[in-house]
Design a protein around this motif. Structure first.
Motif, mmCIF file in Angstrom:
data_model
loop_
_atom_site.group_PDB
_atom_site.id
_atom_site.type_symbol
_atom_site.label_atom_id
_atom_site.label_comp_id
_atom_site.label_asym_id
_atom_site.label_seq_id
_atom_site.Cartn_x
_atom_site.Cartn_y
_atom_site.Cartn_z
ATOM 1 N N LYS A 49 0.761 -1.127 -0.123
ATOM 2 C CA LYS A 49 0.140 -0.111 0.065
ATOM 3 C C LYS A 49 1.649 0.855 0.203
ATOM 4 O O LYS A 49 1.898 1.300 0.604
ATOM 5 C CB LYS A 49 -0.746 0.268 1.520
ATOM 6 N N VAL A 50 0.522 2.356 -0.443
ATOM 7 C CA VAL A 50 1.345 3.495 -0.663
ATOM 8 C C VAL A 50 0.665 4.881 -0.380
ATOM 9 O O VAL A 50 -0.467 4.562 -0.150
ATOM 10 C CB VAL A 50 1.061 3.675 -1.991
ATOM 11 N N LEU A 51 1.083 5.438 0.969
ATOM 12 C CA LEU A 51 0.275 6.307 1.582
ATOM 13 C C LEU A 51 1.398 7.746 0.926
ATOM 14 O O LEU A 51 2.545 7.778 1.218
ATOM 15 C CB LEU A 51 1.241 6.579 2.881
ATOM 16 N N TRP A 52 0.597 8.067 0.363
ATOM 17 C CA TRP A 52 1.058 9.930 -0.241
ATOM 18 C C TRP A 52 0.490 11.073 -0.258
ATOM 19 O O TRP A 52 -0.981 11.075 -0.062
ATOM 20 C CB TRP A 52 0.291 9.519 -1.684
ATOM 21 N N SER A 56 -3.987 17.902 -2.201
ATOM 22 C CA SER A 56 -5.645 18.666 -2.776
ATOM 23 C C SER A 56 -7.030 16.715 -1.882
ATOM 24 O O SER A 56 -6.075 15.937 -1.511
ATOM 25 C CB SER A 56 -5.581 17.980 -3.775
ATOM 26 N N ASP A 57 -7.918 17.353 -1.605
ATOM 27 C CA ASP A 57 -8.797 16.263 -1.356
ATOM 28 C C ASP A 57 -8.783 15.050 -2.498
ATOM 29 O O ASP A 57 -9.093 14.391 -2.015
ATOM 30 C CB ASP A 57 -9.970 16.818 -1.254
ATOM 31 N N THR A 58 -8.628 15.147 -3.536
ATOM 32 C CA THR A 58 -8.619 14.003 -4.860
ATOM 33 C C THR A 58 -7.737 13.489 -5.388
ATOM 34 O O THR A 58 -7.073 15.008 -5.509
ATOM 35 C CB THR A 58 -9.977 14.439 -5.663
ATOM 36 N N LEU A 59 -6.839 12.563 -5.776
ATOM 37 C CA LEU A 59 -6.326 12.524 -7.076
ATOM 38 C C LEU A 59 -7.068 11.767 -7.669
ATOM 39 O O LEU A 59 -7.494 10.424 -7.816
ATOM 40 C CB LEU A 59 -5.178 11.287 -6.268
ATOM 41 N N PRO A 60 -6.898 12.610 -8.785
ATOM 42 C CA PRO A 60 -7.267 11.641 -10.269
ATOM 43 C C PRO A 60 -7.030 10.312 -10.906
ATOM 44 O O PRO A 60 -5.859 10.585 -10.601
ATOM 45 C CB PRO A 60 -7.299 12.730 -11.358
ATOM 46 N N GLY A 61 -7.531 9.616 -11.165
ATOM 47 C CA GLY A 61 -6.852 8.058 -11.471
ATOM 48 C C GLY A 61 -6.313 7.518 -10.386
ATOM 49 O O GLY A 61 -5.208 6.162 -10.395
ATOM 50 N N VAL A 66 -3.222 2.666 -2.723
ATOM 51 C CA VAL A 66 -3.292 4.346 -2.660
ATOM 52 C C VAL A 66 -4.056 5.326 -1.500
ATOM 53 O O VAL A 66 -4.755 5.278 -2.030
ATOM 54 C CB VAL A 66 -2.493 4.781 -4.043
ATOM 55 N N ARG A 67 -3.148 5.537 -0.366
ATOM 56 C CA ARG A 67 -4.487 6.511 0.138
ATOM 57 C C ARG A 67 -3.673 8.221 0.322
ATOM 58 O O ARG A 67 -1.785 7.753 0.439
ATOM 59 C CB ARG A 67 -4.530 5.464 1.567
ATOM 60 N N VAL A 68 -4.472 8.575 0.132
ATOM 61 C CA VAL A 68 -4.055 10.139 -0.176
ATOM 62 C C VAL A 68 -4.562 10.666 0.741
ATOM 63 O O VAL A 68 -5.726 11.161 1.505
ATOM 64 C CB VAL A 68 -4.228 11.468 -1.034
#
Length: 85
Positions: A49-52, A56-61, A66-68
């Motif tokens: 899993k990736v914690l990025w 912003s509130d959203t990441l397109p695609g 992945v969790r932002v």
């Protein structure tokens, strides 16, 4: 201490977690779309899993692994056993 939802994300990461941050001087959400797409594609192929840290509130695609988040308790994350070094 990690927020409960973030702790759950870490606990469920059977293959580990990769913490990705460009620091405080570079904003991930302002990188060119081409570069963002390359990161997203690469992250989507990982078993971890990736914690990025994403400003912003959203990441397109955004892939499912992945969790932002705009803010991440870095010291708590880096001290967690799920993080891959």
């Amino acid at each position: 201490m990690c927020p409960q939802d973030l702790q759950k994300f870490l606990d469920e990461a059977t293959d580990g977690v990769i913490y990705f941050s460009l620091g405080t001087n570079v904003f991930s959400n302002q990188m060119p779309e081409e570069k963002r797409r390359i990161f997203i594609e690469a992250f989507s192929e990982l078993p971890q899993k990736v914690l990025w840290k994403w400003e912003s509130d959203t990441l397109p695609g955004k892939p499912p692994n992945v969790r932002v988040s705009k803010w991440i308790p870095q010291q708590d994350i880096l001290g967690n056993d799920a993080i891959q070094y």
